[in-house]
Each structure stands twice: as structure tokens, then as C-alpha cells.
Scaffold this active site. Structure first.
Site, PDB file in Angstrom:
ATOM      1  N   SER A 165       0.856  -1.181   0.000  1.00 60.63           N
ATOM      2  CA  SER A 165       0.000   0.000   0.000  1.00 60.63           C
ATOM      3  C   SER A 165       0.894   1.233   0.000  1.00 60.63           C
ATOM      4  O   SER A 165       1.695   1.412   0.919  1.00 60.63           O
ATOM      5  CB  SER A 165      -0.887  -0.020   1.256  1.00 60.63           C
ATOM      6  OG  SER A 165      -1.600   1.200   1.376  1.00 60.63           O
ATOM      7  N   LYS A 184      -1.493  -1.123  -4.195  1.00 58.47           N
ATOM      8  CA  LYS A 184      -2.636  -0.280  -3.827  1.00 58.47           C
ATOM      9  C   LYS A 184      -2.099   1.131  -3.638  1.00 58.47           C
ATOM     10  O   LYS A 184      -1.085   1.313  -2.970  1.00 58.47           O
ATOM     11  CB  LYS A 184      -3.236  -0.822  -2.527  1.00 58.47           C
ATOM     12  CG  LYS A 184      -4.209   0.085  -1.817  1.00 58.47           C
ATOM     13  CD  LYS A 184      -4.831  -0.639  -0.631  1.00 58.47           C
ATOM     14  CE  LYS A 184      -4.791   0.216   0.618  1.00 58.47           C
ATOM     15  NZ  LYS A 184      -5.373  -0.477   1.782  1.00 58.47           N
ATOM     16  N   LYS A 219      -2.978   5.233  -2.623  1.00 56.50           N
ATOM     17  CA  LYS A 219      -3.932   6.112  -1.963  1.00 56.50           C
ATOM     18  C   LYS A 219      -4.366   7.185  -2.943  1.00 56.50           C
ATOM     19  O   LYS A 219      -3.537   7.717  -3.705  1.00 56.50           O
ATOM     20  CB  LYS A 219      -3.272   6.757  -0.745  1.00 56.50           C
ATOM     21  CG  LYS A 219      -2.903   5.758   0.346  1.00 56.50           C
ATOM     22  CD  LYS A 219      -4.144   5.182   1.011  1.00 56.50           C
ATOM     23  CE  LYS A 219      -3.766   4.201   2.115  1.00 56.50           C
ATOM     24  NZ  LYS A 219      -4.946   3.703   2.836  1.00 56.50           N
ATOM     25  N   ASP A 227      -7.218   3.238  -2.872  1.00 58.42           N
ATOM     26  CA  ASP A 227      -7.872   3.396  -1.561  1.00 58.42           C
ATOM     27  C   ASP A 227      -8.123   4.877  -1.305  1.00 58.42           C
ATOM     28  O   ASP A 227      -7.180   5.673  -1.234  1.00 58.42           O
ATOM     29  CB  ASP A 227      -6.963   2.814  -0.452  1.00 58.42           C
ATOM     30  CG  ASP A 227      -7.657   2.769   0.906  1.00 58.42           C
ATOM     31  OD1 ASP A 227      -8.783   3.285   1.026  1.00 58.42           O
ATOM     32  OD2 ASP A 227      -7.054   2.211   1.855  1.00 58.42           O
ATOM     33  N   GLU A 258     -11.211   1.106  -2.712  1.00 60.28           N
ATOM     34  CA  GLU A 258     -11.447   0.855  -1.291  1.00 60.28           C
ATOM     35  C   GLU A 258     -12.020   2.095  -0.612  1.00 60.28           C
ATOM     36  O   GLU A 258     -11.542   3.208  -0.834  1.00 60.28           O
ATOM     37  CB  GLU A 258     -10.099   0.467  -0.665  1.00 60.28           C
ATOM     38  CG  GLU A 258     -10.164  -0.014   0.765  1.00 60.28           C
ATOM     39  CD  GLU A 258      -8.792  -0.510   1.230  1.00 60.28           C
ATOM     40  OE1 GLU A 258      -8.030  -1.088   0.425  1.00 60.28           O
ATOM     41  OE2 GLU A 258      -8.471  -0.300   2.419  1.00 60.28           O
ATOM     42  N   ASP A 310     -13.463  -0.987   3.979  1.00 58.09           N
ATOM     43  CA  ASP A 310     -12.459  -1.074   5.041  1.00 58.09           C
ATOM     44  C   ASP A 310     -13.080  -0.465   6.302  1.00 58.09           C
ATOM     45  O   ASP A 310     -13.778  -1.157   7.062  1.00 58.09           O
ATOM     46  CB  ASP A 310     -11.179  -0.344   4.561  1.00 58.09           C
ATOM     47  CG  ASP A 310     -10.084  -0.242   5.617  1.00 58.09           C
ATOM     48  OD1 ASP A 310     -10.288  -0.717   6.746  1.00 58.09           O
ATOM     49  OD2 ASP A 310      -9.012   0.332   5.332  1.00 58.09           O
ATOM     50  N   LYS A 316      -9.394  -6.353   8.770  1.00 54.99           N
ATOM     51  CA  LYS A 316      -8.291  -6.066   9.692  1.00 54.99           C
ATOM     52  C   LYS A 316      -8.747  -6.487  11.083  1.00 54.99           C
ATOM     53  O   LYS A 316      -9.728  -5.944  11.596  1.00 54.99           O
ATOM     54  CB  LYS A 316      -7.989  -4.565   9.710  1.00 54.99           C
ATOM     55  CG  LYS A 316      -7.597  -3.979   8.373  1.00 54.99           C
ATOM     56  CD  LYS A 316      -7.425  -2.467   8.453  1.00 54.99           C
ATOM     57  CE  LYS A 316      -6.992  -1.885   7.117  1.00 54.99           C
ATOM     58  NZ  LYS A 316      -6.940  -0.401   7.143  1.00 54.99           N
ATOM     59  N   GLY A 349      -3.871  -3.849   6.596  1.00 54.57           N
ATOM     60  CA  GLY A 349      -2.866  -3.533   7.604  1.00 54.57           C
ATOM     61  C   GLY A 349      -3.076  -2.132   8.136  1.00 54.57           C
ATOM     62  O   GLY A 349      -3.851  -1.345   7.573  1.00 54.57           O
TER      63      GLY A 349
END
Ligand code: OSB
Ligand code: MG
Length: 367
Positions: free
Chosen positions: A135, A161, A163, A188, A213, A238, A262, A290
Site C-alpha cells: 500500500s 494499492k 492512496k 484506496d 477501497e 475497510d 483487519k 494492515g
């Protein structure tokens, strides 16, 4: 097994590189580490709550408060048969799943050690190694991000992934797709958008993202269902999934096609396993997320990700992606796009207790 002692510590750890999301930037983590003692053994876990309430409402401070005043005093002297029993005294504590998960996950490690099995085995894990991804936080230019992506692909990561945020989305993802036509690319948003942004999010459809996400506000399950009907990219949840009950609502409403699970976010490993099982029955994909954990939290995540349903690569990256030096040994490594699941008792890695002690800035001891 009677819990005779609980020690909560706070340690600071500086990230190898700052991590920027739509909600802010993290350069240093404050990590709460819990040790439960029973039968001459120790069980370890860390709390995933971040420094500020920009992910859910929980923070390091709220978790410290809840653990030291409402949870841990009732844990010492408690006789537990199964790990989740450790939360019985906390049954009247409303919310605060990250604080509760800390205790529950330490009890899982402790129980596994007492039974002489790995945490993965105790959970019912079947994978000896799990596929992993990375990520990546936001950086100023697409070129810089693309170079970072290339570096991680060289290290074997199975997917990337990135952001995204308002004004840092279509152009960035288009640039990445041009440079990496075959990349397994995820995005995400950490709740950066609203349903009114559906036309903008539709522009991502041709980019073949495997998922987006948490596009909308945490808990906006109805709006996510509406958004999913309007965009081709699968929605992954998430922050919006805090329990099995949330999963039931999301399934009923068709709010998502994927769940980032998670254990720290849903109150522990027992709830995580139930969610894993439920999603499997429903045919909805699940992967392990995570929270920029140290090696202790990573070991718990890895054990969870060894369950059969975790087919997609998790946000479970190598120790060195996060820290100059981890607090466990051996450090976690990525080999051939996978991470090996430890087979030793409990979380299966050696904890550097001396270093933790040396780093500790505050301690609360019970028993
Ligand atoms: O939204 O998945 C998230 C880190 C901290 C808080 C929230 C998130 C993340 C990550 C990084 O994306 C996951 C990791 O590598 O630990
Ligand atoms: Mg996320």
C-alpha cells in the site's frame, strides 16, 4: 488458563517513509504493546489505533484510556478457556474495537503458546505462505509514484494499492496505468468522496482497477450500494466494516464486492474468522489489510491471512517497507510475492523485549 498479569506499554516507531492518505500524513507511529501472562507464558499483541481520530474514532489515547480503566483491570485473575473469553469483563464497554482487539489477540497468542501450536494452526489456517501486496501513500508526482511502484514490483509484490484523494485521482491512476498496462492496481480513497462524485468515479472504469477501497464516508453502506450500481470498479470496504453485523448489512444491501479485513478494526481474531467464514458463504472476496503495524501486529495479520478464504494479496508487506529495524526477529520478508507464515508456537517470531523496554515511554501494569 488464568491470566495473572497484564502489561501495557507505549513505544514510538518512526516509519521508513512518511505515509500520506486523503486523511493526513503519518511519519511516526505510537504503538501500544500488550503482554498477557499466564502459566509462565506470555501472549503479545499491539493496538492498531492511530494517533488521531482520522480513520475511525479510536486513537492511541482513547485505547490507552479504555484498556487501562475499563478492560485490563477485569482481565487479571480471569480464567479463560478460549481466547475470546478474555473480553467477557469488557462486555459492557461499548465500541472501541481496536482497544478490545488488543486484549483478544494477545489472548490468542497466549492460548496458541499454551497449546504448543502456531497461531495460524489454532485459527484453522491452511496456507504456509500468503500472497502479499503493498500500500503506497500519496507523493507529489506520478513519476515518483511510478518509480516507487516499479521498485516494489521488482521486490515481488503481487499488486499495488495506491492512496487517492480529491484532485489526486484520475490523473494519477491514468498515469500509472499507462506506465504499467498489466499491473494489478487497487486504489484506496479513505472516505475522500461522496455519492455526488459518482460521475468522477465512473471515469475510473476504463482503468481496470481491481477495486476501489472505502470511497465514501465510514458507515455509508446505503450510499456505497448506490455507488456500486453506478460504477464498474468493484467497491471494497475497510473503515465501514466494524463487525460481522456490518458485514450482514453490507451483504443485504450489496454495498461492496470485496472486504478488507483487519482484525484490529473488528475487535479481534474471533470476529475476523467469523467474518471470513460469512464472506466465503456469500461468495464475497476478502483480503487482509494492515494498519502500519510493527512485526507483532504483522504476525497476527499473517496468521489470519493463512485462512483459506484469503486468496487476494494482503497489505502485509516486508518489515523493511515500514521500519529501519523491526521489533521482531526474523524480520518479515517477501519472497516470490509471498510471505511465509511462521510455524513456531503462537505468533511464531521472537519479540525483542529488551528493545521494547528501552523504547517504552509509558507503562501500565495490572497484577
Ligand atoms: O486504509 O488501509 C488503510 C494504513 C493505516 C491506516 C489505514 C490504512 C493503511 C494502509 C497501509 O493502507 C496498510 C499497511 O501496509 O499496513
Ligand atoms: Mg483502507
Amino acid at each position: 488458563m488464568r491470566i495473572v498479569r497484564a502489561v501495557l506499554r507505549e513505544i514510538p516507531l518512526t516509519l521508513a517513509t512518511p505515509f500520506r492518505t486523503s486523511a493526513g500524513v503519518v511519519t511516526d507511529r505510537r504503538i501500544l504493546i500488550l503482554t498477557l501472562h499466564a502459566e509462565g507464558l506470555e501472549g503479545w499483541a499491539e493496538c492498531v489505533a492511530p494517533g488521531s481520530p482520522n480513520y475511525t474514532y479510536e486513537t492511541v489515547e482513547s485505547a490507552w484510556e479504555v484498556l487501562t480503566t475499563a478492560v485490563l483491570p477485569g482481565v487479571v485473575g480471569l480464567d479463560i478457556a478460549e481466547p475470546v473469553d478474555v473480553l467477557t469483563p469488557a462486555s459492557v464497554v461499548r465500541g472501541h474495537p481496536m482497544a478490545k482487539a488488543t486484549v483478544e489477540m494477545a489472548a490468542w497468542d497466549l492460548t496458541a503458546r499454551a497449546r504448543g501450536v502456531s497461531l495460524s494452526e489454532l485459527l484453522g489456517g491452511t496456507r504456509r505462505s500468503v500472497p502479499v501486496g503493498v500500500s503506497l501513500g500519496m507523493v507529489p508526482t506520478v513519476e515518483e509514484l511510478a518509480d516507487t511502484v516499479a521498485g516494489h514490483l521488482e521486490q515481488g509484490y503481487r499488486r499495488v494499492k495506491v492512496k487517492i484523494a480529491r484532485g489526486h485521482d484520475v490523473d494519477v491512476l491514468t498515469g500509472l496505468r499507462e506506465r504499467f498496462p498489466d499491473l494489478a492496481l487497487w486504489a484506496d480513497a479513505n472516505s475522500a468522496y461522496s455519492l455526488a462524485d459518482a460521475p468522477l468515479l465512473q471515469e475510473l472504469d476504463p482503468l481496470r482497477l481491481e477495486m476501489i477501497e472505502e470511497p465514501l464516508a465510514p458507515g455509508a453502506l446505503l450510499d456505497c450500494a448506490r455507488l456500486q450500481k453506478r460504477i464498474g470498479t468493484p467497491v471494497c470496504l475497510d473503515e465501514s466494516i466494524g463487525s460481522l453485523s456490518d458485514v450482514e448489512i453490507a451483504l443485504e444491501l450489496e454495498s461492496c464486492r470485496v472486504v478488507n479485513l483487519k482484525p484490529g478494526r473488528v475487535g479481534g481474531l474471533t470476529e475476523s474468522r467469523a467474518i471470513h467464514d460469512r464472506l466465503g458463504d456469500a461468495g464475497v472476496q476478502v483480503w487482509c489489510g494492515g494498519m502500519l503495524e510493527s512485526g507483532i501486529g504483522r504476525a497476527h495479520n499473517l496468521a489470519l491471512a493463512s485462512l483459506p478464504g484469503f486468496a487476494l494479496p494482503g497489505d502485509i508487506s516486508a518489515s523493511r517497507r515500514y521500519w529501519a529495524r523491526d521489533i521482531v526477529s526474523p524480520e518479515f520478508e517477501v519472497v516470490g510475492g509471498e510471505m511465509e507464515v511462521p510455524t513456531g508456537p503462537g505468533i511464531g517470531v521472537e519479540i525483542d523485549a529488551d528493545r521494547i523496554e528501552a523504547l517504552t515511554v509509558r507503562t501500565a501494569t495490572f497484577g
